[in-house]
Structures are given as structure tokens and as C-alpha cells.
Design an enzyme around this catalytic site. Structure first.
Site, PDB file in Angstrom:
ATOM      1  N   ASP A 148       0.945  -1.117  -0.044  1.00  0.00           N
ATOM      2  CA  ASP A 148      -0.088  -0.058  -0.052  1.00  0.00           C
ATOM      3  C   ASP A 148       0.934   1.254   0.066  1.00  0.00           C
ATOM      4  O   ASP A 148       1.927   1.167   0.644  1.00  0.00           O
ATOM      5  CB  ASP A 148      -0.723   0.079   1.427  1.00  0.00           C
ATOM      6  CG  ASP A 148      -1.898  -1.035   1.438  1.00  0.00           C
ATOM      7  OD1 ASP A 148      -1.985  -1.581   0.363  1.00  0.00           O
ATOM      8  OD2 ASP A 148      -2.465  -1.023   2.396  1.00  0.00           O
ATOM      9  N   MET A 189     -11.987   5.378   9.080  1.00  0.00           N
ATOM     10  CA  MET A 189     -12.245   6.159   7.941  1.00  0.00           C
ATOM     11  C   MET A 189     -13.309   7.108   8.193  1.00  0.00           C
ATOM     12  O   MET A 189     -13.969   7.397   7.313  1.00  0.00           O
ATOM     13  CB  MET A 189     -12.324   5.193   6.527  1.00  0.00           C
ATOM     14  CG  MET A 189     -11.029   4.657   6.298  1.00  0.00           C
ATOM     15  SD  MET A 189     -11.568   3.252   4.966  1.00  0.00           S
ATOM     16  CE  MET A 189     -12.061   1.837   5.921  1.00  0.00           C
ATOM     17  N   LYS A 225      -4.576   2.353  -2.711  1.00  0.00           N
ATOM     18  CA  LYS A 225      -4.696   3.097  -1.568  1.00  0.00           C
ATOM     19  C   LYS A 225      -5.508   2.351  -0.449  1.00  0.00           C
ATOM     20  O   LYS A 225      -6.059   1.154  -0.778  1.00  0.00           O
ATOM     21  CB  LYS A 225      -5.726   4.378  -1.699  1.00  0.00           C
ATOM     22  CG  LYS A 225      -5.306   5.323  -2.722  1.00  0.00           C
ATOM     23  CD  LYS A 225      -5.165   6.713  -2.080  1.00  0.00           C
ATOM     24  CE  LYS A 225      -5.017   7.789  -3.069  1.00  0.00           C
ATOM     25  NZ  LYS A 225      -4.905   9.068  -2.586  1.00  0.00           N
TER      26      LYS A 225
END
Lengths: 254, 254
Positions: free
Chosen positions: B40, B170, B61
Site C-alpha cells: 500500500d 475512515m 490506496k
């Protein structure tokens, strides 16, 4: 030199699910320089090979049911940090989930002893790796909960969380009741369940069944009763038929 | 020699939250013998020092928003296993939570390529270690859920899980809406919240506030917008005043 300047530091280190090489690099490095290591009875021998130089002391049980024992562990950690510079408390899984680390941290801080936590692989994530099945999945599950089954003071069961995937730790003895509860929450009886014992060790076993089958007691005779067991419930486990490859030998013959 | 006998194996390895030494020993050992490592973009340079011999390729990502990129990664993994024996796909956190590992596993299995998963420390557990606060606590929290915030097709918010401690991955851009939702579920506005960015790295920052303060937008200006952020909500974070020691410099001045 003041007494406090001679105090050691205590590291609460997650041992991970069982396999010696599933500890973190940081955890293994700390074991290699520890003066004394207090480890759960369930930690594998191979993991203690990281600390040949250390005094190794087996303490307590992973599931932490014995509060007297816990108080005794707390006291021994404080005593050890008054004599040694690097004290490791090696705890099964991750220290911050179902690990009673707070009691150890509180006691150490009250004695002005520095504490650092090193996280570990919790059993649910090791189980997902073994099953090759993500616990979250786009369009199927965007949340996962880790829970224990517990009774309220009137001995009714406290509600289980509503996440899309639910993983129950230490659920072996309550498997039937847990299944009934999840069905009572509106989950279908056809929902896939996976049960794994002794995750990541040589004794690892897994069972595939449905929530309805678990409610009917189909898993009862399968448990070996010695190893810790994890119950994983959710639509994600019906995701890929490739799972059946791993579970072919463990599927209920019903 | 049949073509299939020359196929390599792909290891999906959890890199952990960021710090190089929070990968597992197994993961570090695999990096050290990998022919090629797909990592990543968010993986730290220091972690790639475990694999000086490998071809290192930055892909995608961590939050996996780009499905075209994901398909391209899947294809590159298959291609790599047709040329190399040990292929490592290094994924931030744990591969089986919010990682889209299923798409990679499915594609590899369809190409008859063997896949093994090595779990990693997920951000929530690293955050608990930094905060020195268990996510579960006897008498306070016996369940913890990890979730993302998501919209239904009609763009209403899907319900968040009901666990005692809730960690939202997130969640930066939806922090206000998430707080309102949790209050709407019946949680008190005084419930403690912790926000952590760039967990376990040198850029780590944390903020202590209440659910009501988060709903009022008090965190909005605090986020740096670059680093991944985690929102942790639950009564456990009001447990020990010692937490304030860590958070003294980050407490909202309100």
C-alpha cells in the site's frame, strides 16, 4: 539515587492467537531483553524460546475468571518492576480485548511504574486468516463486533451487538443460547457460522454450520472442551465456495 | 513440468498500523524472503527495510476506494505469481478488515494460485495500546465493534452497530454525522470520544472530546486531512483519569 529512579518498566505484550511467529516484532524484541516474563498458562512453549535469558513465570488463565488470581498477578508485576528493569507481561491475543489489562495498568500506575502496551493479533483476525474470509465485505458486511456472552444480574442474557459480522469469544458453553439470541434479533437460521478452536496452533480445528444448526445443539459434541473456541457468525462466511476447501473435512455430516 | 507446478504462492500480509516493528514475526520473515512485494502507498519506508532483496511496487490506496485500481492490483498479483515463487501483498492494518482482500483472494484462487493470509494489528487495537485503555472492560463494556460509515442507495446513513465500544474507521469526513447517529441511538452526549490520526507513527496525534462536542463539529478543524483517522467512542474512555496524562496536550481547550 531515589527509589523511583530504580523502578523498571512493565510491558503488556499481546502474544497473539497462539503460533509463536504471530507475535509482533516489537513483542519478540522485548521478550529477548526481558529480565522476567509473566505469561498466561496458554502461551505456547515455542514463544518462550524468544526469551531464554528471562525468568519465566506462568500466571493465571487467559479468560481471566479468577479475580483473586488477578489481584495476585497485579501485585507480582509491581514487585517485579521494583527489582528488574524490563518486565514483560505476555497476554494471549491482544491485551486490550477481553484481557483485564486495565486492572494491571491501574495497579502499576498507582505504584508509579511506567507501563507500555504492545498490541497483539486478536483471535478473530487469526481466524479470518485461517478461513481466508474477510470479516467485512463490500455490500455484505461493513461492521464486525467482538463480544462475550454475559448474564445480567437477574441472569437473563445481555443483548449481543448488532454488527453485520459477530464474533463471540469464549462462547463454547453458551453456543446454543447465543444462537437462539441471534435468531431472536432477526438473523436467519440459514446464516453461516464458523467455529474455530486452538486458532493458529497444531491443534486448530474448525467447523462449518448454520445458525439454526448451532441453535439445535449440533456443535455440542464437536467441542473438545480444552482449547479456547471462537464462534464467528455472518453472511460473509457464505461468500466464497472456496471456503469449503478448508472446511471440507470439518463440515457437519448432517 | 506442468505449468501449474511453477506457480508461486501469494501471501497477503497485514502490515499493522504503521510502525515497522508492529508487523508480526511471520510477516517480517516473509518480507525477508519475498521475490516481489506489492505494498500500500501508506506503508512506511522503515517496513520495506525488511525486504532489501525484493522488487518493491507501491499500489493502490489503503481505503480501497478505487475499484479500477483494485482490479489492476488483482491482475498484477496473478502475473507476479506466474513469474515468482514468493509474492507478498503487504496491506495496511489487518487484511481481513476493511481491506478488500476477498477480491484478491478470489482472483488468485480462480487462477489456481495458492494464497495464505498473515494477520496484522488492526488500527483500533494499536489505538487502544496508545491510549492505554482496553476496548472492553468488566462491568462497562463487553463488546466492541469496528465499522465504517456508509450510505444506503437512497443516501441515508446505514445504522451503526450497537456494541458497547464503537470504533469507526475512515470516519474523518463523516465525524459530525456519525456523532448525531450515535446520539440518535440513545448514547449520551457526554460519552467520551477519542480520535487518533497516524497511529503508531511519528505523526501520531490524538484528541479527547465528548460525543456532543463531536456532533457540534469541535473536531473538524483538528483533523490534518492527510493521515488516516480513527474515531473511538465508549464509556471505557472515561474509565481511568490516567488517560488524561497522554491526552493532556491534545484536550479540546473549550
Amino acid at each position: 539515587m531515589t527509589p523511583s529512579s530504580t523502578l523498571g518498566k512493565v510491558y503488556l505484550v499481546g502474544a497473539g492467537p497462539g503460533a509463536a511467529d504471530l507475535i509482533t516484532v516489537r513483542g519478540a524484541d522485548l521478550l529477548a531483553k526481558a529480565d522476567v516474563v509473566f505469561h498466561d498458562a496458554l502461551v505456547e512453549e515455542a514463544m518462550l524460546a524468544y526469551c531464554p535469558q528471562a525468568e519465566k513465570i506462568a500466571v493465571g488463565k487467559r479468560c481471566g475468571k479468577h479475580s483473586t488470581a488477578q489481584k495476585f498477578i497485579n501485585k507480582r508485576l509491581v514487585d517485579a518492576a521494583q527489582k528488574h528493569q524490563v518486565v514483560v507481561r505476555l497476554k494471549g491475543g491482544d491485551p486490550m480485548i477481553f484481557g483485564r489489562a486495565d486492572e494491571e495498568i491501574t495497579e502499576l500506575e498507582e505504584a508509579s511504574i511506567e507501563v507500555e502496551i504492545v498490541p497483539g493479533i486478536t483471535a478473530a483476525l487469526a481466524a479470518a486468516a485461517t478461513l481466508k474470509q474477510s470479516l467485512t465485505l463490500r455490500g455484505v458486511a461493513r461492521s464486525v463486533a467482538f463480544s462475550t456472552q454475559a448474564k445480567a444480574t437477574d441472569s437473563t442474557s445481555l443483548p449481543l451487538p448488532t454488527a453485520d459480522t459477530v464474533v463471540i469469544y469464549m462462547g463454547r458453553d453458551e453456543a446454543i443460547s447465543i444462537a437462539h439470541q441471534l435468531i431472536g434479533q432477526g438473523r436467519p437460521t440459514t446464516l453461516p457460522v464458523r467455529i474455530i478452536e486452538a486458532i493458529s496452533t497444531k491443534r486448530e480445528r474448525s467447523l462449518a454450520l448454520t445458525l439454526g444448526e448451532m441453535a439445535a445443539g449440533c456443535a455440542t459434541d464437536w467441542f473438545d472442551g480444552q482449547a479456547p473456541a471462537l464462534l464467528l457468525v455472518g453472511a460473509v462466511f457464505g461468500n466464497r465456495l472456496e471456503n469449503s476447501e478448508i472446511l471440507a473435512n470439518s463440515r457437519l455430516s448432517a
